[in-house]
Write a protein that holds these residues in place. Structure first.
Motif, short mmCIF file in Angstrom:
data_model
loop_
_atom_site.label_atom_id
_atom_site.label_comp_id
_atom_site.label_asym_id
_atom_site.label_seq_id
_atom_site.Cartn_x
_atom_site.Cartn_y
_atom_site.Cartn_z
N ASP A 193 -7.22 8.84 -6.65
CA ASP A 193 -6.62 7.67 -5.68
C ASP A 193 -7.41 7.97 -4.58
O ASP A 193 -7.50 8.70 -3.72
CB ASP A 193 -5.12 8.12 -5.48
N THR A 194 -8.17 6.94 -4.21
CA THR A 194 -9.07 6.57 -3.12
C THR A 194 -8.60 5.31 -2.00
O THR A 194 -9.11 5.11 -1.37
CB THR A 194 -10.34 6.30 -3.56
N SER A 195 -7.09 5.02 -2.42
CA SER A 195 -6.82 3.94 -1.35
C SER A 195 -6.55 4.10 -0.09
O SER A 195 -6.66 3.14 0.55
CB SER A 195 -5.51 3.46 -2.26
N ASP A 196 -6.78 5.51 0.30
CA ASP A 196 -6.60 5.66 1.56
C ASP A 196 -7.72 6.03 2.34
O ASP A 196 -7.93 6.34 3.43
CB ASP A 196 -5.68 7.04 1.92
N GLU A 239 -11.51 4.56 3.68
CA GLU A 239 -11.90 3.31 4.21
C GLU A 239 -13.37 3.69 4.32
O GLU A 239 -14.06 4.60 5.13
CB GLU A 239 -11.47 2.69 5.67
N LYS A 299 -13.32 11.39 -0.60
CA LYS A 299 -12.07 12.13 -0.74
C LYS A 299 -12.07 13.48 -1.17
O LYS A 299 -11.22 14.20 -0.76
CB LYS A 299 -11.39 11.08 -1.88
#
Length: 95
Positions: free
Chosen positions: A10-13, A15, A87
């Motif tokens: 999960d790399t949604s956090d 930027e 990440k």
């Protein structure tokens, strides 16, 4: 029966900085070129429509000539790779 369930990191956090976003396009172009070399080495050639039997694909063109949908595929791969590197705790810096 296929029981594979993809589980990407999960790399949604994460930027990407503006520098890394600029790098994205260069890496996406390189990703396309690496893919193209592989296809050519497998005997594929340019064709107006994809034909697996004849090993023809319309994507054997320079990156700049690809439709945006194809460029987006390479960009996505590049962006997710960069985000995953970050990440996992690595840093990316330009010399």
């Amino acid at each position: 029966m296929n029981t594979y369930t993809p589980n990407p990191i999960d790399t949604s956090d994460i930027e990407l900085s503006s520098d890394l976003l600029e790098l994205t396009e260069k890496l996406a172009e390189n990703t396309h070129d690496v893919w193209a070399v592989g296809r050519i080495n497998q005997g594929w050639k340019y064709g107006k429509q994809r034909n697996d039997e004849k090993k023809e694909t319309p994507c054997l063109v320079p990156y700049g000539e690809l439709p945006e949908s194809e460029k987006d595929y390479d960009r996505n791969t590049t962006i997710e790779t960069l985000k995953t590197i970050l990440k996992l705790g690595y840093t990316i810096q330009k010399k």
